[in-house]
Design a protein around this motif. Structure first.
Motif, PDB file in Angstrom:
ATOM      1  N   ALA A 154       7.788   5.171 -15.045  1.00  0.00           N
ATOM      2  CA  ALA A 154       6.978   5.279 -13.994  1.00  0.00           C
ATOM      3  C   ALA A 154       5.839   5.523 -13.821  1.00  0.00           C
ATOM      4  O   ALA A 154       4.700   5.438 -13.192  1.00  0.00           O
ATOM      5  CB  ALA A 154       7.547   6.203 -12.996  1.00  0.00           C
ATOM      6  N   LEU A 155       5.499   6.087 -14.854  1.00  0.00           N
ATOM      7  CA  LEU A 155       4.439   6.892 -15.319  1.00  0.00           C
ATOM      8  C   LEU A 155       2.853   6.184 -15.521  1.00  0.00           C
ATOM      9  O   LEU A 155       2.314   5.863 -15.464  1.00  0.00           O
ATOM     10  CB  LEU A 155       4.766   8.238 -16.437  1.00  0.00           C
ATOM     11  CG  LEU A 155       3.399   8.828 -17.056  1.00  0.00           C
ATOM     12  CD1 LEU A 155       2.950   9.716 -15.972  1.00  0.00           C
ATOM     13  CD2 LEU A 155       3.822   9.867 -18.466  1.00  0.00           C
ATOM     14  N   SER A 156       4.008   5.223 -16.694  1.00  0.00           N
ATOM     15  CA  SER A 156       3.085   3.531 -16.402  1.00  0.00           C
ATOM     16  C   SER A 156       2.355   3.176 -15.874  1.00  0.00           C
ATOM     17  O   SER A 156       1.774   2.422 -16.237  1.00  0.00           O
ATOM     18  CB  SER A 156       3.610   3.045 -18.240  1.00  0.00           C
ATOM     19  OG  SER A 156       5.041   2.378 -17.290  1.00  0.00           O
ATOM     20  N   GLU A 157       3.446   3.164 -14.690  1.00  0.00           N
ATOM     21  CA  GLU A 157       2.654   2.621 -13.768  1.00  0.00           C
ATOM     22  C   GLU A 157       2.204   2.773 -12.347  1.00  0.00           C
ATOM     23  O   GLU A 157       1.178   2.330 -11.752  1.00  0.00           O
ATOM     24  CB  GLU A 157       3.857   1.797 -12.916  1.00  0.00           C
ATOM     25  CG  GLU A 157       5.263   0.552 -13.894  1.00  0.00           C
ATOM     26  CD  GLU A 157       6.303   0.395 -12.662  1.00  0.00           C
ATOM     27  OE1 GLU A 157       6.389   1.324 -11.769  1.00  0.00           O
ATOM     28  OE2 GLU A 157       7.169  -0.394 -14.107  1.00  0.00           O
ATOM     29  N   THR A 158       2.321   4.415 -12.619  1.00  0.00           N
ATOM     30  CA  THR A 158       1.425   5.226 -11.642  1.00  0.00           C
ATOM     31  C   THR A 158       0.255   5.379 -11.409  1.00  0.00           C
ATOM     32  O   THR A 158      -0.507   5.365 -13.134  1.00  0.00           O
ATOM     33  CB  THR A 158       1.426   6.432 -11.633  1.00  0.00           C
ATOM     34  OG1 THR A 158       3.353   7.306 -11.637  1.00  0.00           O
ATOM     35  CG2 THR A 158       1.338   7.462 -11.042  1.00  0.00           C
ATOM     36  N   THR A 159      -0.468   5.117 -10.738  1.00  0.00           N
ATOM     37  CA  THR A 159      -1.837   5.142 -10.499  1.00  0.00           C
ATOM     38  C   THR A 159      -2.590   6.167  -9.317  1.00  0.00           C
ATOM     39  O   THR A 159      -1.664   6.946  -8.515  1.00  0.00           O
ATOM     40  CB  THR A 159      -2.612   4.128 -10.205  1.00  0.00           C
ATOM     41  OG1 THR A 159      -1.955   3.845  -7.818  1.00  0.00           O
ATOM     42  CG2 THR A 159      -1.764   2.604 -10.241  1.00  0.00           C
ATOM     43  N   TYR A 160      -4.158   6.318  -9.526  1.00  0.00           N
ATOM     44  CA  TYR A 160      -4.955   7.430  -8.940  1.00  0.00           C
ATOM     45  C   TYR A 160      -4.489   7.529  -7.630  1.00  0.00           C
ATOM     46  O   TYR A 160      -4.289   8.079  -6.725  1.00  0.00           O
ATOM     47  CB  TYR A 160      -5.572   7.728  -9.526  1.00  0.00           C
ATOM     48  CG  TYR A 160      -6.377   8.600  -8.848  1.00  0.00           C
ATOM     49  CD1 TYR A 160      -6.333   9.601  -8.722  1.00  0.00           C
ATOM     50  CD2 TYR A 160      -7.802   8.769  -8.637  1.00  0.00           C
ATOM     51  CE1 TYR A 160      -7.282  10.646  -7.770  1.00  0.00           C
ATOM     52  CE2 TYR A 160      -8.803   9.275  -7.603  1.00  0.00           C
ATOM     53  CZ  TYR A 160      -8.277  10.376  -7.287  1.00  0.00           C
ATOM     54  OH  TYR A 160      -9.588  11.412  -6.957  1.00  0.00           O
ATOM     55  N   SER A 161      -5.077   5.953  -7.629  1.00  0.00           N
ATOM     56  CA  SER A 161      -4.547   5.366  -5.463  1.00  0.00           C
ATOM     57  C   SER A 161      -3.127   5.812  -5.318  1.00  0.00           C
ATOM     58  O   SER A 161      -3.072   6.310  -3.746  1.00  0.00           O
ATOM     59  CB  SER A 161      -4.850   3.804  -5.604  1.00  0.00           C
ATOM     60  OG  SER A 161      -4.158   2.753  -5.658  1.00  0.00           O
ATOM     61  N   SER A 162      -1.991   5.788  -5.935  1.00  0.00           N
ATOM     62  CA  SER A 162      -1.104   5.629  -5.453  1.00  0.00           C
ATOM     63  C   SER A 162      -0.191   7.653  -4.715  1.00  0.00           C
ATOM     64  O   SER A 162       0.594   7.422  -4.154  1.00  0.00           O
ATOM     65  CB  SER A 162       0.154   5.047  -6.500  1.00  0.00           C
ATOM     66  OG  SER A 162      -0.562   6.085  -7.518  1.00  0.00           O
ATOM     67  N   LEU A 163      -1.296   8.022  -6.077  1.00  0.00           N
ATOM     68  CA  LEU A 163      -1.191   9.377  -5.198  1.00  0.00           C
ATOM     69  C   LEU A 163      -2.226  10.000  -4.025  1.00  0.00           C
ATOM     70  O   LEU A 163      -1.940  11.382  -3.759  1.00  0.00           O
ATOM     71  CB  LEU A 163      -1.205  10.374  -6.543  1.00  0.00           C
ATOM     72  CG  LEU A 163      -0.156  10.371  -7.742  1.00  0.00           C
ATOM     73  CD1 LEU A 163      -1.170  10.658  -8.691  1.00  0.00           C
ATOM     74  CD2 LEU A 163       1.113  10.438  -7.102  1.00  0.00           C
ATOM     75  N   CYS A 164      -2.703   9.287  -3.737  1.00  0.00           N
ATOM     76  CA  CYS A 164      -3.676   9.243  -2.624  1.00  0.00           C
ATOM     77  C   CYS A 164      -3.064   8.943  -1.142  1.00  0.00           C
ATOM     78  O   CYS A 164      -3.278   7.483  -1.050  1.00  0.00           O
ATOM     79  CB  CYS A 164      -5.577   9.573  -3.134  1.00  0.00           C
ATOM     80  SG  CYS A 164      -6.103   9.528  -4.736  1.00  0.00           S
ATOM     81  N   LEU A 165      -2.732   9.784  -0.684  1.00  0.00           N
ATOM     82  CA  LEU A 165      -1.387   8.793   0.274  1.00  0.00           C
ATOM     83  C   LEU A 165      -2.285   7.836   1.403  1.00  0.00           C
ATOM     84  O   LEU A 165      -1.819   6.942   1.916  1.00  0.00           O
ATOM     85  CB  LEU A 165      -1.242   9.965   1.161  1.00  0.00           C
ATOM     86  CG  LEU A 165      -0.024   9.406   2.478  1.00  0.00           C
ATOM     87  CD1 LEU A 165       1.117   8.700   2.433  1.00  0.00           C
ATOM     88  CD2 LEU A 165       0.194  10.610   3.665  1.00  0.00           C
ATOM     89  N   PRO A 166      -4.104   7.818   2.299  1.00  0.00           N
ATOM     90  CA  PRO A 166      -3.960   6.654   3.211  1.00  0.00           C
ATOM     91  C   PRO A 166      -4.259   5.599   1.915  1.00  0.00           C
ATOM     92  O   PRO A 166      -4.369   4.157   2.843  1.00  0.00           O
ATOM     93  CB  PRO A 166      -5.442   7.379   2.344  1.00  0.00           C
ATOM     94  CG  PRO A 166      -5.745   8.712   2.721  1.00  0.00           C
ATOM     95  CD  PRO A 166      -4.724   8.846   1.643  1.00  0.00           C
ATOM     96  N   GLU A 167      -4.727   5.390   1.025  1.00  0.00           N
ATOM     97  CA  GLU A 167      -4.786   4.138   0.096  1.00  0.00           C
ATOM     98  C   GLU A 167      -3.787   3.779  -0.397  1.00  0.00           C
ATOM     99  O   GLU A 167      -3.577   2.790  -0.262  1.00  0.00           O
ATOM    100  CB  GLU A 167      -5.304   4.097  -1.245  1.00  0.00           C
ATOM    101  CG  GLU A 167      -7.191   4.983  -0.981  1.00  0.00           C
ATOM    102  CD  GLU A 167      -7.009   5.721  -2.583  1.00  0.00           C
ATOM    103  OE1 GLU A 167      -7.125   4.391  -3.696  1.00  0.00           O
ATOM    104  OE2 GLU A 167      -8.560   6.524  -2.197  1.00  0.00           O
ATOM    105  N   ASP A 168      -2.187   4.934  -0.168  1.00  0.00           N
ATOM    106  CA  ASP A 168      -1.130   4.032  -1.463  1.00  0.00           C
ATOM    107  C   ASP A 168      -0.572   3.750   0.246  1.00  0.00           C
ATOM    108  O   ASP A 168      -0.264   2.816   0.502  1.00  0.00           O
ATOM    109  CB  ASP A 168       0.264   5.401  -0.797  1.00  0.00           C
ATOM    110  CG  ASP A 168       1.331   4.680  -1.036  1.00  0.00           C
ATOM    111  OD1 ASP A 168       1.272   4.169  -2.366  1.00  0.00           O
ATOM    112  OD2 ASP A 168       1.675   5.386  -0.647  1.00  0.00           O
ATOM    113  N   ILE A 169      -0.698   4.266   1.827  1.00  0.00           N
ATOM    114  CA  ILE A 169      -0.076   3.164   2.642  1.00  0.00           C
ATOM    115  C   ILE A 169      -0.719   1.768   3.268  1.00  0.00           C
ATOM    116  O   ILE A 169      -0.013   1.291   3.441  1.00  0.00           O
ATOM    117  CB  ILE A 169      -0.597   4.027   3.745  1.00  0.00           C
ATOM    118  CG1 ILE A 169       0.242   5.478   4.135  1.00  0.00           C
ATOM    119  CG2 ILE A 169      -0.343   3.801   5.469  1.00  0.00           C
ATOM    120  CD1 ILE A 169       1.868   5.882   4.176  1.00  0.00           C
ATOM    121  N   THR A 170      -2.339   1.901   2.523  1.00  0.00           N
ATOM    122  CA  THR A 170      -2.996   0.909   3.250  1.00  0.00           C
ATOM    123  C   THR A 170      -2.413   0.042   1.780  1.00  0.00           C
ATOM    124  O   THR A 170      -1.892  -1.359   2.440  1.00  0.00           O
ATOM    125  CB  THR A 170      -4.542   0.807   2.768  1.00  0.00           C
ATOM    126  OG1 THR A 170      -4.502   2.002   3.785  1.00  0.00           O
ATOM    127  CG2 THR A 170      -5.383  -0.665   2.634  1.00  0.00           C
TER     128      THR A 170
END
Length: 477
Positions: A246-262
């Motif tokens: 999961a860490l290898s797949e984690t992106t900065y944008s995935s932790l930023c809710l507006p970007e993750d929802i989009t």
């Protein structure tokens, strides 16, 4: 004065109502409705793990769902392709589970399924599961289960999907992406900032209990002999591998809710209270952070020449995300805007996101058939061979259930000395301007808390996890 007393009395009454709902009504509701497909779908949006589901623009090639399979569960006269085009088809895919070895149980390995679940937003705005495949590769021993199958076949399929969803929830969304990331941000701050640095003053109240709870909980909860390793199908080695993937797949944008929802195509799906409340809180935090950061950094050049700030983000990128440039995490800060976004994400993670994945654990886990971290029997490979006895043999035994319930009860506990979100009790800032910013931040949170209380009065299943009055200011449990 009378008006003020009335407001305070209303707040106290609302708190008691919420506590009654959490510890009495919601667990009872779950125990009564866990078999129902609409409640099953609801939990992908507003349950413990709202971070997995995404809009399905096309079916994965390894999930060969046909029109004939699901047509009976769609709007009359419609088709699967039409519903995909309308944006009414959603997918939960736990492919990162594939190949992770489970732990041994009574001398034999348990079974973990890297399943796929297809869901349909029906005309009544209910999210319904319509097809489940329990392994990634289709085969005769890996059938696609449907709501029209026998009751116990369908229940078993849903239970195995929830089983892997629960392990992803606890290990990845809860431990790794809130507790352990918070530890990275905290240690980097302690190593990089002096006590008089304005960003240290801003962040340290949100890191207050991080190191204590993680140090105490790592062996007792997550370690090889910890509670989580004992009550789930993966065990310590499997959970560690899951988090590594999961860490290898984690992106900065995935932790930023507006970007993750989009990115997940969930901007318009109805009755998604995690999204609605989370985005509002993201904006409130962002406005506060923007005011504070711009006060101390009037230009981008101030950011670039702040060695303590640059050391902080470098530590996080190097030690927290292992220098993975593909993750999109910043290696350094160049602009005021970058700093604002990153600190917003940090505060959101340790307050709002932790509350979203932590505070409802007793609600949804208290009924083990609804979600269980441990399933004892292998998943079904053919249809028509299961019974209610199969389900009972698959679920944990009484002792395992008691251990599991004790764990989630502890994790959901609210303590009398709880520090609510937005508290800055030590008054580290001396200047009038940031003090006023804090007051305005607290007022915004209070107003939003009242809005959530009003909204929840109209909901059959209230969503209170992101009520600022019930969100901890730092990860404390």
């Amino acid at each position: 004065k009378e008006s003020s007393i009335l407001v305070e009395t209303t707040k106290v009454l609302y708190t008691y109502i919420i506590l009654y709902i959490i510890f009495a009504i919601l667990p009872e509701y779950v125990s009564e409705h866990w078999k129902e497909d609409d409640f099953y779908g609801f939990q992908f949006l507003n349950g413990l793990n709202p971070k997995v589901i995404k809009r399905c623009s096309e079916l994965p090639p390894n999930f060969p769902v046909t029109e004939e399979m699901v047509k009976p569960f769609l709007e009359e006269g419609s088709s699967l392709q039409e519903e995909v085009k309308k944006g009414n088809i959603f997918l939960s895919d736990q492919k990162k589970m594939e190949g992770i070895p489970p732990r041994a149980y009574n001398g034999k390995p348990l079974h973990v399924t890297a399943g796929l679940c297809l869901l349909y937003l029906n005309p009544e705005n209910k999210l319904m599961p319509i097809a489940i495949q329990l392994h990634q590769q289709p085969s005769e021993q890996n059938p696609i289960f449907l709501p029209s199958d026998s009751e116990t076949d369908w229940l078993l399929a849903k239970m195995f999907i929830k089983n892997v969803d629960s392990m992803d929830h606890e290990a990845v969304q809860h431990l790794m992406k809130t507790h352990f990331l918070a530890e990275v941000y905290t240690v980097a701050a302690l190593r990089s900032f002096s006590g008089i640095h304005p960003l240290y003053k801003l962040l340290i109240p949100h890191f207050q209990y991080t190191l204590f709870i993680n140090t105490d909980g790592r062996p007792t909860l997550f370690g090889p002999d910890g509670a989580l390793s004992i009550v789930c199908s993966l065990g310590y080695d499997g959970l560690t591998e899951l988090m590594r993937r999961a860490l290898s797949e984690t992106t900065y944008s995935s932790l930023c809710l507006p970007e993750d929802i989009t990115a997940r195509g969930l901007e318009s799906i109805p009755n998604f209270y995690y999204r609605d409340d989370g985005l509002k809180l993201w904006d409130i935090i962002n406005s506060f952070v923007k005011a504070v950061v711009e006060y101390y950094y009037p230009s981008d050049s101030e950011v670039r020449k702040d060695n303590e700030l640059q050391e902080w983000i470098s530590e996080i990128f190097t030690h927290g995300f292992l220098g993975n440039k593909a993750s999109g995490f910043p290696e350094s800060f160049h602009t005021v805007e970058e700093v604002i976004k990153f600190i917003t994400m940090v505060i959101f993670t340790v307050t709002v996101q932790h509350a979203a994945v932590n505070n409802g654990q007793f609600d949804y886990y208290s009924c083990v058939p609804n979600i269980s971290l441990l399933l004892r029997k292998p998943p079904p490979t053919t249809k028509g061979q299961s019974s209610m006895e199969t389900i009972l043999e698959t679920l944990p035994n009484v002792g395992e259930t008691v251990n599991f319930e004790a764990m989630v009860c502890l994790l959901s506990e609210t303590y009398s000395d709880m520090v609510p979100m937005g508290s800055y009790p030590d008054e580290r800032f001396q200047e009038p301007a940031p003090k006023q910013m804090i007051k305005e931040f607290q007022a915004e949170l209070s107003n939003f808390s009242e809005a959530i209380a009003t909204r929840n009065l109209l909901l059959k299943i209230p969503y209170s996890y992101l009520d600022p009055a019930h969100i901890e200011n730092s990860i404390a449990i």
